[in-house]
Motif scaffolding. Structure first.
Motif, mmCIF file in Angstrom:
data_model
loop_
_atom_site.group_PDB
_atom_site.id
_atom_site.type_symbol
_atom_site.label_atom_id
_atom_site.label_comp_id
_atom_site.label_asym_id
_atom_site.label_seq_id
_atom_site.Cartn_x
_atom_site.Cartn_y
_atom_site.Cartn_z
ATOM 1 N N VAL A 258 47.802 59.969 71.422
ATOM 2 C CA VAL A 258 49.254 59.861 71.507
ATOM 3 C C VAL A 258 49.798 61.095 72.215
ATOM 4 O O VAL A 258 49.279 62.201 72.056
ATOM 5 C CB VAL A 258 49.874 59.714 70.098
ATOM 6 C CG1 VAL A 258 49.543 60.910 69.228
ATOM 7 C CG2 VAL A 258 51.375 59.512 70.179
ATOM 8 N N SER A 259 50.829 60.893 73.019
ATOM 9 C CA SER A 259 51.418 62.023 73.748
ATOM 10 C C SER A 259 52.493 62.690 72.904
ATOM 11 O O SER A 259 53.122 62.069 72.038
ATOM 12 C CB SER A 259 52.012 61.548 75.072
ATOM 13 O OG SER A 259 53.130 60.721 74.851
ATOM 14 N N ALA A 260 52.709 63.968 73.169
ATOM 15 C CA ALA A 260 53.734 64.748 72.471
ATOM 16 C C ALA A 260 54.288 65.770 73.444
ATOM 17 O O ALA A 260 53.638 66.134 74.435
ATOM 18 C CB ALA A 260 53.156 65.440 71.241
ATOM 19 N N ILE A 261 55.498 66.226 73.168
ATOM 20 C CA ILE A 261 56.101 67.264 73.999
ATOM 21 C C ILE A 261 56.820 68.260 73.109
ATOM 22 O O ILE A 261 57.419 67.901 72.088
ATOM 23 C CB ILE A 261 57.068 66.661 75.050
ATOM 24 C CG1 ILE A 261 57.480 67.734 76.054
ATOM 25 C CG2 ILE A 261 58.284 66.008 74.383
ATOM 26 C CD1 ILE A 261 58.084 67.179 77.323
ATOM 27 N N ILE B 235 52.203 55.348 64.371
ATOM 28 C CA ILE B 235 52.566 55.931 65.666
ATOM 29 C C ILE B 235 52.436 54.851 66.745
ATOM 30 O O ILE B 235 51.488 54.822 67.541
ATOM 31 C CB ILE B 235 51.681 57.157 65.989
ATOM 32 C CG1 ILE B 235 51.677 58.118 64.799
ATOM 33 C CG2 ILE B 235 52.200 57.876 67.226
ATOM 34 C CD1 ILE B 235 50.757 59.310 64.978
ATOM 35 N N THR B 236 53.403 53.962 66.748
ATOM 36 C CA THR B 236 53.395 52.839 67.691
ATOM 37 C C THR B 236 54.768 52.731 68.346
ATOM 38 O O THR B 236 55.765 53.269 67.853
ATOM 39 C CB THR B 236 53.089 51.517 66.972
ATOM 40 O OG1 THR B 236 54.148 51.234 66.043
ATOM 41 C CG2 THR B 236 51.760 51.596 66.228
ATOM 42 N N VAL C 207 60.937 57.090 71.698
ATOM 43 C CA VAL C 207 60.507 56.162 72.748
ATOM 44 C C VAL C 207 60.636 56.885 74.077
ATOM 45 O O VAL C 207 61.711 57.362 74.443
ATOM 46 C CB VAL C 207 61.368 54.882 72.757
ATOM 47 C CG1 VAL C 207 60.945 53.978 73.912
ATOM 48 C CG2 VAL C 207 61.245 54.145 71.430
ATOM 49 N N ASN C 208 59.530 56.999 74.802
ATOM 50 C CA ASN C 208 59.540 57.622 76.119
ATOM 51 C C ASN C 208 59.447 56.528 77.183
ATOM 52 O O ASN C 208 58.558 55.678 77.133
ATOM 53 C CB ASN C 208 58.363 58.590 76.262
ATOM 54 C CG ASN C 208 58.362 59.293 77.615
ATOM 55 O OD1 ASN C 208 59.401 59.745 78.081
ATOM 56 N ND2 ASN C 208 57.201 59.375 78.241
ATOM 57 N N GLU C 209 60.390 56.563 78.115
ATOM 58 C CA GLU C 209 60.382 55.579 79.197
ATOM 59 C C GLU C 209 60.168 56.306 80.511
ATOM 60 O O GLU C 209 60.938 57.204 80.881
ATOM 61 C CB GLU C 209 61.694 54.791 79.235
ATOM 62 C CG GLU C 209 61.679 53.678 80.271
ATOM 63 C CD GLU C 209 62.824 52.706 80.100
ATOM 64 O OE1 GLU C 209 63.025 51.870 80.999
ATOM 65 O OE2 GLU C 209 63.523 52.776 79.067
ATOM 66 N N TYR C 210 59.108 55.928 81.232
ATOM 67 C CA TYR C 210 58.780 56.572 82.500
ATOM 68 C C TYR C 210 58.348 55.498 83.487
ATOM 69 O O TYR C 210 57.391 54.769 83.240
ATOM 70 C CB TYR C 210 57.667 57.609 82.302
ATOM 71 C CG TYR C 210 57.296 58.362 83.554
ATOM 72 C CD1 TYR C 210 58.197 59.247 84.144
ATOM 73 C CD2 TYR C 210 56.046 58.191 84.146
ATOM 74 C CE1 TYR C 210 57.856 59.953 85.292
ATOM 75 C CE2 TYR C 210 55.696 58.896 85.293
ATOM 76 C CZ TYR C 210 56.601 59.766 85.864
ATOM 77 O OH TYR C 210 56.270 60.458 87.009
ATOM 78 N N GLN D 69 56.249 58.524 71.795
ATOM 79 C CA GLN D 69 56.031 59.938 72.073
ATOM 80 C C GLN D 69 56.560 60.773 70.918
ATOM 81 O O GLN D 69 57.649 60.521 70.414
ATOM 82 C CB GLN D 69 56.734 60.367 73.371
ATOM 83 C CG GLN D 69 56.585 61.857 73.678
ATOM 84 C CD GLN D 69 57.175 62.238 75.012
ATOM 85 O OE1 GLN D 69 56.475 62.393 76.007
ATOM 86 N NE2 GLN D 69 58.490 62.368 75.066
ATOM 87 N N MET D 70 55.765 61.756 70.505
ATOM 88 C CA MET D 70 56.205 62.672 69.463
ATOM 89 C C MET D 70 56.943 63.843 70.109
ATOM 90 O O MET D 70 56.427 64.455 71.048
ATOM 91 C CB MET D 70 55.010 63.170 68.656
ATOM 92 C CG MET D 70 54.241 62.054 67.972
ATOM 93 S SD MET D 70 52.990 62.639 66.797
ATOM 94 C CE MET D 70 52.076 63.804 67.770
#
Length: 574
Positions: free
Chosen positions: A528-531, A475-476, A555-558, A565-566
């Motif tokens: 790790v973040s998830a949504i 999870i990277t 891949v989450n870009e903010y 991101q899961m």
């Protein structure tokens, strides 16, 4: 929590030593999809199948004759994204070859689908000498006959499954017509016209057309962005040939060589064109393009795809974005009504009919297909949603499950009950039909019975196919980026989905309907973040709770920061 659904691990079908240089997680994913070595991942255009279609020689001759005689050609498109991209491709490519070419798209509310007699009558007012269908026509027996009676030649290019009888067109190119040797039966309509244009270019080159007329040879590869968009949008299986078409088109978009309209649609959907992958097309670009055909006029979408000027493309893309917002609003109301109708049956999952038919006179006929798909996801069985088409006639759009071929089901009903269905057509997983309103009850019973015969005692609960568990080190950001660019993923070559247990550290609702989570892997490591999109707010998740998740790694870009991101597809308690 989500309703229980069995999670099954995909078996590794192939273990190829030539892929040893890849990461273990990617080797496992490819092995589960039957990848047999680097040759299956070679997406250069020279690896495309040769154009050995039945009828393609006659098709290219018809087009070449019309171009050389300067005869007007009319492209008969369709009102979905596949038809729109195929139409735009044909108009742009034929125009570049020196053809006198125009296009028309049937108004779904006036003419219905395909080359209907009503649509042909309107098209004949433009005085074409050759009509070329794109993504339709294989079931248009009466429309083809009417055009030919008027002295107009007809070339049918299509990919839908043919019926018992074929139209008496001057030429037919369809990989699914009987006797066609083309190996890939999963081409979208835009892919079929792409091959026809390739054969046309070869014929014109052999005829000396380019040297005699100072016409530049057509660079078909420059149009693969359209092929990629239409192929993904039509959810056809991504066999190796389709993956080549899609990947080459995506590369052109990422390199800044795609249509301005596609770039603007991507940005309006919150996607960066320079990082575009197939899922971005599926969830951001295609719905905006499809909205035109569902609510208004697909000509808006086609013009957006044809636009060369950035400002013009931007205006049309914004119009499509507005239509998509309207579509979502209408769809939400229709979906809630459909779910309420299912609930009113007062049956549990085991007692529901094998196949469901839903009808509301006020439903929008352009959106019933989406509603059928949403309800199918809920009840895990074939669903047909109907809306009023015209006085006394209703139009249905159906979505099925892999175990039940929807077009075959409709064909069987048509044979068993002559006159019940006015017309039908489509694919194994999606099909449309029209019938008299008074026939609905009879069709509902026949549909449930025919689906039941095909499903038998098979479970109707949705199976979640997982690519296995993940280690902490999987999870990277590097893994997420590698998986993202290792596609193209889609139907038949699914995006990697994993499952594992996690402890919830934080849980909060964002954007009213989405659940944002901070999770800890059982083996430790960084949180790790998830949504979870579309979360039921009544289902509470408490910190410290352990959950079993099925998820994709994205891949989450903010604000310029990229992180793994899961994205949760299913969640169950432990």
């Amino acid at each position: 929590m989500d309703k229980p659904g069995p999670i099954c691990r995909r078996p590794v079908l192939v273990e190829d030593r030539s892929l040893a240089a890849l990461s273990p997680i990617l080797r496992r994913v490819y092995g589960a999809r039957g990848v047999r070595g680097p040759q299956d991942l070679d997406y250069r255009t020279k690896r495309l199948l040769p154009p050995d279609f039945l009828g393609i020689g006659r098709a290219s001759q018809l087009l070449a004759d019309a171009i050389q005689r300067s005869e007007p050609i009319l492209i008969a498109g369709d009102f979905d994204a596949d038809g729109a991209t195929g139409c735009a491709l044909a108009v742009r490519a034929l125009g570049g070859l020196g053809a006198r070419v125009d296009y028309a798209v049937p108004d779904r509310f006036r003419f219905g689908y395909g080359l209907t007699p009503e649509f042909v009558s309107a098209a004949l007012e433009r005085d074409p000498k050759l009509i070329v269908t794109v993504d339709n026509g294989i079931s248009s027996l009466d429309g083809v006959r009417l055009a030919q009676d008027a002295g107009v030649r007809v070339l049918v290019t299509d990919h839908h499954l043919p019926g018992k009888h074929l139209p008496a067109a001057d030429a037919i190119v369809n990989p699914n017509q009987p006797g066609c040797p083309f190996a890939s039966k999963h081409l979208a309509g835009v892919g079929v016209i792409f091959y026809v244009l390739a054969a046309l270019r070869a014929r014109l080159r052999d005829d000396g057309w380019f040297s005699r007329n100072s016409v530049a040879q057509l660079a078909l590869a420059d149009h693969l962005d359209l092929v990629a968009l239409g192929t993904i949008a039509d959810v056809v299986p991504l066999d190796r040939n389709n993956r080549i078409l899609v990947e080459q088109g995506l590369r052109r978009i990422r390199a800044g060589r795609g249509r301005p309209g596609i770039r603007h649609l991507a940005r309006l959907g919150g996607r960066a064109p320079e990082h575009l992958v197939s899922s971005d097309i599926a969830f951001a670009v295609a719905p905006r393009l499809n909205a035109a055909g569902r609510l208004e006029d697909m000509c808006i979408g086609i013009e957006c795809l044809l636009a060369d000027e950035e400002a013009h493309a931007s205006r049309l893309a914004q119009r499509l974005d507005s239509l998509n917002s309207e579509r979502r609003s209408v769809e939400n109301a229709m979906r809630e009504a459909a779910l309420a109708a299912v609930a009113d049956l007062q049956l549990d999952s085991a007692e529901l009919p094998h196949g469901l038919c839903l009808y509301e006179p006020d439903w929008h006929p352009g959106i019933v297909g989406i509603v059928a798909a949403r309800i199918r996801e809920t009840v895990h069985r074939p669903v047909v949603a109907f809306a009023k088409e015209r006085l006394g006639v209703i139009k249905g759009s159906g979505r099925s499950v892999p175990e039940a071929n929807l077009r075959d089901i409709l064909a069987a009903i048509a044979i068993a009950h002559p006159g019940m269905i006015e017309r039908f057509g489509g694919h194994a997983m999606a099909a449309g039909l029209s019938l008299r309103e008074e026939c609905l009850d009879g069709f509902r019973k026949a549909f449930a019975r025919e689906v039941g015969c095909r499903l038998g005692s098979q479970p109707t609960e949705q199976i979640i196919w997982s690519d296995g568990s993940v280690n902490v080190g999987d999870i990277t950001l590097e893994s997420a980026e590698q998986l993202r660019r290792s596609g193209p993923w889609g139907c038949g070559f699914p995006e990697p989905l994993f499952d594992h247990e996690f402890q919830v550290l934080e849980a909060r609702v964002v954007g009213e309907r989405h659940l944002k989570l901070l999770l800890r892997h059982p083996d430790g490591g960084r949180p790790v973040s998830a949504i979870r999109f579309g979360w039921d707010r009544s289902a509470l998740i408490e910190p410290g709770e352990w959950v079993h998740l099925a998820f994709t790694l994205q891949v989450n870009e903010y604000r310029g920061v990229r992180a793994p991101q899961m994205v949760v597809a299913w969640m169950g308690s432990l």
